[in-house]
Each structure stands twice: as structure tokens, then as C-alpha cells.
Design a protein around this motif. Structure first.
Motif, PDB file in Angstrom:
ATOM      1  N   GLU A  27       3.497 -13.855  -7.909  1.00 16.41           N
ATOM      2  CA  GLU A  27       4.679 -13.236  -7.313  1.00 16.41           C
ATOM      3  C   GLU A  27       5.378 -14.178  -6.323  1.00 16.41           C
ATOM      4  O   GLU A  27       6.610 -14.204  -6.233  1.00 16.41           O
ATOM      5  CB  GLU A  27       4.247 -11.944  -6.614  1.00 16.41           C
ATOM      6  N   SER A  28       4.589 -14.975  -5.618  1.00 18.00           N
ATOM      7  CA  SER A  28       5.174 -15.850  -4.603  1.00 18.00           C
ATOM      8  C   SER A  28       5.829 -17.108  -5.187  1.00 18.00           C
ATOM      9  O   SER A  28       6.713 -17.682  -4.560  1.00 18.00           O
ATOM     10  CB  SER A  28       4.121 -16.245  -3.573  1.00 18.00           C
ATOM     11  N   VAL A  29       5.416 -17.523  -6.383  1.00 19.82           N
ATOM     12  CA  VAL A  29       5.961 -18.771  -6.932  1.00 19.82           C
ATOM     13  C   VAL A  29       6.843 -18.589  -8.164  1.00 19.82           C
ATOM     14  O   VAL A  29       7.624 -19.475  -8.501  1.00 19.82           O
ATOM     15  CB  VAL A  29       4.843 -19.789  -7.261  1.00 19.82           C
ATOM     16  N   TRP A  30       6.722 -17.482  -8.825  1.00 22.88           N
ATOM     17  CA  TRP A  30       7.456 -17.283 -10.071  1.00 22.88           C
ATOM     18  C   TRP A  30       8.559 -16.267  -9.818  1.00 22.88           C
ATOM     19  O   TRP A  30       8.303 -15.082  -9.648  1.00 22.88           O
ATOM     20  CB  TRP A  30       6.496 -16.797 -11.148  1.00 22.88           C
ATOM     21  N   LYS A  31       9.778 -16.713  -9.803  1.00 21.95           N
ATOM     22  CA  LYS A  31      10.920 -15.849  -9.489  1.00 21.95           C
ATOM     23  C   LYS A  31      11.819 -15.721 -10.716  1.00 21.95           C
ATOM     24  O   LYS A  31      12.686 -16.552 -10.959  1.00 21.95           O
ATOM     25  CB  LYS A  31      11.743 -16.436  -8.331  1.00 21.95           C
ATOM     26  N   SER A  32      11.567 -14.693 -11.494  1.00 22.31           N
ATOM     27  CA  SER A  32      12.422 -14.416 -12.652  1.00 22.31           C
ATOM     28  C   SER A  32      12.150 -12.994 -13.133  1.00 22.31           C
ATOM     29  O   SER A  32      11.235 -12.324 -12.656  1.00 22.31           O
ATOM     30  CB  SER A  32      12.145 -15.413 -13.788  1.00 22.31           C
ATOM     31  N   ASP A  33      12.941 -12.551 -14.103  1.00 21.59           N
ATOM     32  CA  ASP A  33      12.742 -11.217 -14.672  1.00 21.59           C
ATOM     33  C   ASP A  33      11.408 -11.130 -15.406  1.00 21.59           C
ATOM     34  O   ASP A  33      10.738 -10.095 -15.376  1.00 21.59           O
ATOM     35  CB  ASP A  33      13.886 -10.866 -15.626  1.00 21.59           C
ATOM     36  N   THR A  34      11.046 -12.216 -16.062  1.00 18.42           N
ATOM     37  CA  THR A  34       9.783 -12.200 -16.800  1.00 18.42           C
ATOM     38  C   THR A  34       8.591 -12.151 -15.846  1.00 18.42           C
ATOM     39  O   THR A  34       7.546 -11.606 -16.200  1.00 18.42           O
ATOM     40  CB  THR A  34       9.666 -13.418 -17.732  1.00 18.42           C
ATOM     41  N   ALA A  35       8.744 -12.709 -14.668  1.00 21.46           N
ATOM     42  CA  ALA A  35       7.671 -12.639 -13.673  1.00 21.46           C
ATOM     43  C   ALA A  35       7.394 -11.187 -13.305  1.00 21.46           C
ATOM     44  O   ALA A  35       6.234 -10.775 -13.200  1.00 21.46           O
ATOM     45  CB  ALA A  35       8.040 -13.438 -12.435  1.00 21.46           C
ATOM     46  N   PHE A  36       8.443 -10.412 -13.108  1.00 21.92           N
ATOM     47  CA  PHE A  36       8.285  -8.996 -12.772  1.00 21.92           C
ATOM     48  C   PHE A  36       7.523  -8.275 -13.883  1.00 21.92           C
ATOM     49  O   PHE A  36       6.611  -7.492 -13.622  1.00 21.92           O
ATOM     50  CB  PHE A  36       9.656  -8.339 -12.545  1.00 21.92           C
ATOM     51  N   THR A  37       7.881  -8.550 -15.127  1.00 20.48           N
ATOM     52  CA  THR A  37       7.213  -7.927 -16.279  1.00 20.48           C
ATOM     53  C   THR A  37       5.741  -8.331 -16.329  1.00 20.48           C
ATOM     54  O   THR A  37       4.862  -7.496 -16.566  1.00 20.48           O
ATOM     55  CB  THR A  37       7.920  -8.320 -17.596  1.00 20.48           C
ATOM     56  N   TYR A  38       5.483  -9.608 -16.106  1.00 17.74           N
ATOM     57  CA  TYR A  38       4.117 -10.119 -16.136  1.00 17.74           C
ATOM     58  C   TYR A  38       3.273  -9.469 -15.032  1.00 17.74           C
ATOM     59  O   TYR A  38       2.138  -9.036 -15.273  1.00 17.74           O
ATOM     60  CB  TYR A  38       4.129 -11.643 -15.970  1.00 17.74           C
ATOM     61  N   ILE A  39       3.823  -9.379 -13.849  1.00 18.11           N
ATOM     62  CA  ILE A  39       3.105  -8.776 -12.714  1.00 18.11           C
ATOM     63  C   ILE A  39       2.870  -7.288 -12.971  1.00 18.11           C
ATOM     64  O   ILE A  39       1.801  -6.754 -12.661  1.00 18.11           O
ATOM     65  CB  ILE A  39       3.862  -9.026 -11.399  1.00 18.11           C
ATOM     66  N   LYS A  40       3.856  -6.645 -13.558  1.00 15.35           N
ATOM     67  CA  LYS A  40       3.712  -5.222 -13.895  1.00 15.35           C
ATOM     68  C   LYS A  40       2.542  -5.021 -14.866  1.00 15.35           C
ATOM     69  O   LYS A  40       1.736  -4.110 -14.701  1.00 15.35           O
ATOM     70  CB  LYS A  40       5.018  -4.709 -14.498  1.00 15.35           C
ATOM     71  N   LYS A  41       2.431  -5.890 -15.859  1.00 17.99           N
ATOM     72  CA  LYS A  41       1.309  -5.808 -16.805  1.00 17.99           C
ATOM     73  C   LYS A  41      -0.013  -6.094 -16.089  1.00 17.99           C
ATOM     74  O   LYS A  41      -1.040  -5.493 -16.401  1.00 17.99           O
ATOM     75  CB  LYS A  41       1.513  -6.787 -17.958  1.00 17.99           C
ATOM     76  N   GLY A  42       0.036  -7.007 -15.128  1.00 23.47           N
ATOM     77  CA  GLY A  42      -1.155  -7.298 -14.333  1.00 23.47           C
ATOM     78  C   GLY A  42      -1.613  -6.089 -13.534  1.00 23.47           C
ATOM     79  O   GLY A  42      -2.811  -5.825 -13.409  1.00 23.47           O
ATOM     80  N   ARG A  43      -0.663  -5.333 -13.004  1.00 25.78           N
ATOM     81  CA  ARG A  43      -0.995  -4.107 -12.247  1.00 25.78           C
ATOM     82  C   ARG A  43      -1.612  -3.045 -13.162  1.00 25.78           C
ATOM     83  O   ARG A  43      -2.538  -2.334 -12.758  1.00 25.78           O
ATOM     84  CB  ARG A  43       0.250  -3.535 -11.564  1.00 25.78           C
ATOM     85  N   VAL A  44      -1.090  -2.970 -14.389  1.00 30.92           N
ATOM     86  CA  VAL A  44      -1.664  -2.029 -15.360  1.00 30.92           C
ATOM     87  C   VAL A  44      -3.114  -2.431 -15.660  1.00 30.92           C
ATOM     88  O   VAL A  44      -4.013  -1.587 -15.707  1.00 30.92           O
ATOM     89  CB  VAL A  44      -0.818  -1.976 -16.657  1.00 30.92           C
TER      90      VAL A  44
END
Length: 105
Positions: A45-62
Motif C-alpha cells: 500500500e505504501s509503495v504501489w499507487k495505482s488502481d490495480t494496487a487497490f484491487t490487489y490489496i482488497k484481495k489480500g484482505r479477503v
């Protein structure tokens, strides 16, 4: 033939050992979900700033939630094993006592 006292006690000890092992795995899985994976997701989250980063982090939370659920399930299984082992031990000890006091004609 009835089980010996030693066998009954060994089976109880083995069931408790297996339950403890499952509970340890549960704790480690929770640690992975709540600490290790959290560090990774915060780093991304701190280094990857893009729309795909949000999607990736969301999957990580799941994934994090799923790991926590599985850890809870393992803990419940361990507790169930302990309960069944206790009930089985008590039933077998009762049968053992009956066998010792039984008089044959």
C-alpha cells in the motif's frame, strides 16, 4: 476383549497431543494473517499507487479474513477432539471398572 488401562490412557494422551498440534497450527495461521500478511499489505500500500494496487490489496484482505476463519475452524476442531477424547476416556474407564468388578458364574 476390553482395552487395558494403559491403552485407554495412551489413546487419551494421543488425542490431546493431536488437538494441541492443531491448536498450534491455528495460532500460527492467525499470526500469519494478523501480522505477517498485514505487514506485506501495508508495504504494498505504501509503495504501489495505482488502481490495480487497490484491487490487489482488497484481495489480500479477503485472504486475510479467510486465514482467520480457517484458524478459528482449526481451534474449534481441536476443542471438539478434546471433548470427544474426554467423553471416550470416561466411557472406556467406566467399561474397564465394570469389567474388573464383574463376577462370572
Amino acid at each position: 476383549m476390553a482395552k487395558s488401562l494403559v491403552i485407554i490412557q495412551l489413546e487419551l494422551a494421543e488425542a490431546k497431543k493431536q488437538a494441541n498440534c492443531l491448536e498450534q497450527i491455528s495460532r500460527e495461521l492467525k499470526q500469519t494473517a494478523n501480522y505477517d500478511l498485514e505487514i506485506v499489505l501495508k508495504g504494498i500500500e505504501s509503495v504501489w499507487k495505482s488502481d490495480t494496487a487497490f484491487t490487489y490489496i482488497k484481495k489480500g484482505r479477503v485472504l486475510q479474513e479467510e486465514l482467520e476463519k480457517r484458524a478459528d475452524e482449526l481451534k474449534n476442531i481441536a476443542n471438539t477432539i478434546r471433548l470427544i477424547a474426554k467423553n471416550t476416556y470416561e466411557a472406556e474407564m467406566n467399561a474397564y471398572r465394570i469389567a474388573l468388578t464383574r463376577k462370572y458364574k
